[in-house]
Design a protein around this motif. Sequence first.
Motif, PDB file in Angstrom:
ATOM      1  N   PRO A   1       0.793  -1.285  -0.098  1.00 46.90           N
ATOM      2  CA  PRO A   1       0.051  -0.156   0.005  1.00 46.90           C
ATOM      3  C   PRO A   1       0.884   1.403   0.069  1.00 46.90           C
ATOM      4  O   PRO A   1       0.255   2.216  -0.445  1.00 46.90           O
ATOM      5  CB  PRO A   1      -1.037  -0.159   1.378  1.00 46.90           C
ATOM      6  N   SER A   2       2.345   1.223   0.330  1.00 47.55           N
ATOM      7  CA  SER A   2       2.904   2.498   0.489  1.00 47.55           C
ATOM      8  C   SER A   2       3.500   2.598  -0.989  1.00 47.55           C
ATOM      9  O   SER A   2       4.141   3.802  -0.955  1.00 47.55           O
ATOM     10  CB  SER A   2       4.031   2.216   1.639  1.00 47.55           C
ATOM     11  N   ALA A   3       3.541   1.745  -1.677  1.00 43.68           N
ATOM     12  CA  ALA A   3       4.050   1.899  -2.937  1.00 43.68           C
ATOM     13  C   ALA A   3       3.468   3.230  -4.057  1.00 43.68           C
ATOM     14  O   ALA A   3       2.505   3.432  -3.891  1.00 43.68           O
ATOM     15  CB  ALA A   3       4.219   0.895  -3.985  1.00 43.68           C
ATOM     16  N   GLY A   4       4.383   3.964  -4.496  1.00 43.88           N
ATOM     17  CA  GLY A   4       4.057   5.184  -5.453  1.00 43.88           C
ATOM     18  C   GLY A   4       3.980   4.676  -6.707  1.00 43.88           C
ATOM     19  O   GLY A   4       4.099   3.415  -6.926  1.00 43.88           O
ATOM     20  N   LEU A   5       3.911   5.611  -7.714  1.00 44.55           N
ATOM     21  CA  LEU A   5       3.848   5.213  -9.144  1.00 44.55           C
ATOM     22  C   LEU A   5       5.052   4.585  -9.796  1.00 44.55           C
ATOM     23  O   LEU A   5       4.718   3.550 -10.277  1.00 44.55           O
ATOM     24  CB  LEU A   5       3.487   6.747  -9.908  1.00 44.55           C
ATOM     25  N   SER A   6       6.198   4.891  -9.491  1.00 41.37           N
ATOM     26  CA  SER A   6       7.259   4.680 -10.071  1.00 41.37           C
ATOM     27  C   SER A   6       7.485   3.213  -9.476  1.00 41.37           C
ATOM     28  O   SER A   6       7.711   2.112 -10.340  1.00 41.37           O
ATOM     29  CB  SER A   6       8.521   5.179  -9.599  1.00 41.37           C
ATOM     30  N   ALA A   7       7.117   2.862  -8.079  1.00 39.52           N
ATOM     31  CA  ALA A   7       7.333   1.388  -7.697  1.00 39.52           C
ATOM     32  C   ALA A   7       6.353   0.572  -8.263  1.00 39.52           C
ATOM     33  O   ALA A   7       6.831  -0.719  -8.564  1.00 39.52           O
ATOM     34  CB  ALA A   7       7.106   1.814  -6.133  1.00 39.52           C
ATOM     35  N   GLU A   8       4.792   1.128  -8.372  1.00 46.49           N
ATOM     36  CA  GLU A   8       4.030   0.116  -8.963  1.00 46.49           C
ATOM     37  C   GLU A   8       4.324  -0.164 -10.502  1.00 46.49           C
ATOM     38  O   GLU A   8       4.355  -1.323 -11.063  1.00 46.49           O
ATOM     39  CB  GLU A   8       2.605   0.485  -8.883  1.00 46.49           C
ATOM     40  N   MET A   9       5.046   0.812 -11.008  1.00 46.66           N
ATOM     41  CA  MET A   9       5.487   0.585 -12.590  1.00 46.66           C
ATOM     42  C   MET A   9       6.479  -0.535 -12.461  1.00 46.66           C
ATOM     43  O   MET A   9       6.707  -1.474 -13.389  1.00 46.66           O
ATOM     44  CB  MET A   9       5.724   1.954 -13.011  1.00 46.66           C
ATOM     45  N   ILE A  10       7.508  -0.382 -11.479  1.00 39.57           N
ATOM     46  CA  ILE A  10       8.396  -1.689 -11.450  1.00 39.57           C
ATOM     47  C   ILE A  10       7.895  -2.831 -11.065  1.00 39.57           C
ATOM     48  O   ILE A  10       8.175  -3.835 -11.996  1.00 39.57           O
ATOM     49  CB  ILE A  10       9.557  -0.907 -10.435  1.00 39.57           C
ATOM     50  N   ARG A  11       6.865  -3.094 -10.347  1.00 41.75           N
ATOM     51  CA  ARG A  11       6.153  -4.138 -10.252  1.00 41.75           C
ATOM     52  C   ARG A  11       5.626  -4.789 -11.141  1.00 41.75           C
ATOM     53  O   ARG A  11       5.707  -6.002 -11.822  1.00 41.75           O
ATOM     54  CB  ARG A  11       5.581  -4.120  -8.910  1.00 41.75           C
ATOM     55  N   GLY A  12       4.919  -3.818 -11.963  1.00 40.02           N
ATOM     56  CA  GLY A  12       4.151  -4.117 -13.172  1.00 40.02           C
ATOM     57  C   GLY A  12       5.137  -4.712 -14.329  1.00 40.02           C
ATOM     58  O   GLY A  12       4.880  -5.718 -14.995  1.00 40.02           O
ATOM     59  N   GLN A  13       6.469  -4.229 -14.386  1.00 37.42           N
ATOM     60  CA  GLN A  13       7.226  -4.542 -15.404  1.00 37.42           C
ATOM     61  C   GLN A  13       7.941  -5.911 -15.203  1.00 37.42           C
ATOM     62  O   GLN A  13       8.128  -6.632 -16.008  1.00 37.42           O
ATOM     63  CB  GLN A  13       8.256  -3.584 -15.848  1.00 37.42           C
TER      64      GLN A  13
END
Length: 360
Positions: free
Chosen positions: A319-331
Amino acid sequence: MTTAALRPGLERGLRRLRDRWPVLLQIGVAVLVAWLVATRVLGHAVPFFAPVTAILCLGLTYGQRLRRIVEVTVGVAIGVLVGDVIVLGLGNGAWQMSVVVVLAMGIAVVLSSGQLLVIQAGVQSVFIVALVANQSGAVSRWLDALVGGLVALVIGAVAPTSPIRRPRAEAARTVRDVAMTLRDVVAALRRGDRALATAALEEARALEGQLSELRTAAAEGVAIVRQSPFQRHHAPSAHAAQGLVVPLDRCVRNLRVLARRASVAVARPEHVPEHYVDLVAALAEAAEDLARVLDEHSTPSAARTVLGRVAGLSARVDPSAGLSAEMIRGQVRSMVVDLLVVAGLDDDEALQLVPESHLP
């Protein structure tokens, strides 16, 4: 420029030489055979066009080799024949050169739409008028060109290099470079190192050159099994190797996005949960395992198992992840699918191994 800066270019050059030496050996054999046939069998004193045509036909790649041999042979034969006819009838000079180019290339256009054939017809006709310019041996030069083409055709058919080894080696090298870049991304995120993050992004972008090598190797492998009757039994493996190109291309594209978002996260800075960084590290290890499997020509089932574990870990959302972090996970999730396809699954099977995202 320092020695360290020159080393990568030198290593790439030596790698190209290692990959191409069998082709160079074939060219050397073709030159020797073409010369001997023209001199010993046909009795020509200086059969220049025989080895030259053999070199032009074989070239340094296997892609569409049969078509290239036919086009070059016919183009050279047309150029030599038209050039000789013009020299015999009109002599040599600037205007004769102009006439011979128009005629030779015009005839080539009528016979074929192949650009290589047309260009060779023009070039060889100019050579006859400008440099040979003697009226003896016209037929012999034309025969020499045919000899060179036929020798190249035979050698290209009976002595190709392995159509499988190089594509898989290039694929393994690409996956290993992906793993190395992922490790650099991990190090940059953990240290907050902007320079290392930028370097990782440049590494990801530079992988396009490696992909180009892979595309060429895969296309050559398929061309060999199509053209050589002695390599037809390798057809399934050659097509399988070519099937690695598309998922690896997608993987490298996703890697560039991942590296870009990691660079942004370090520069701003943005919070990237440790779980996400560990996820990138796990993907790097899985990619290294897959590269080893490709190198060893062994079954990829073990690599699929490791990638499946990474897929499972990637489903947990912080839940603490921001936009860049979520994009990293998505990639990471996208790259897992790409590498599972490289490991032998189809797209649907790979997607089924990646569970839906969920909060802890």
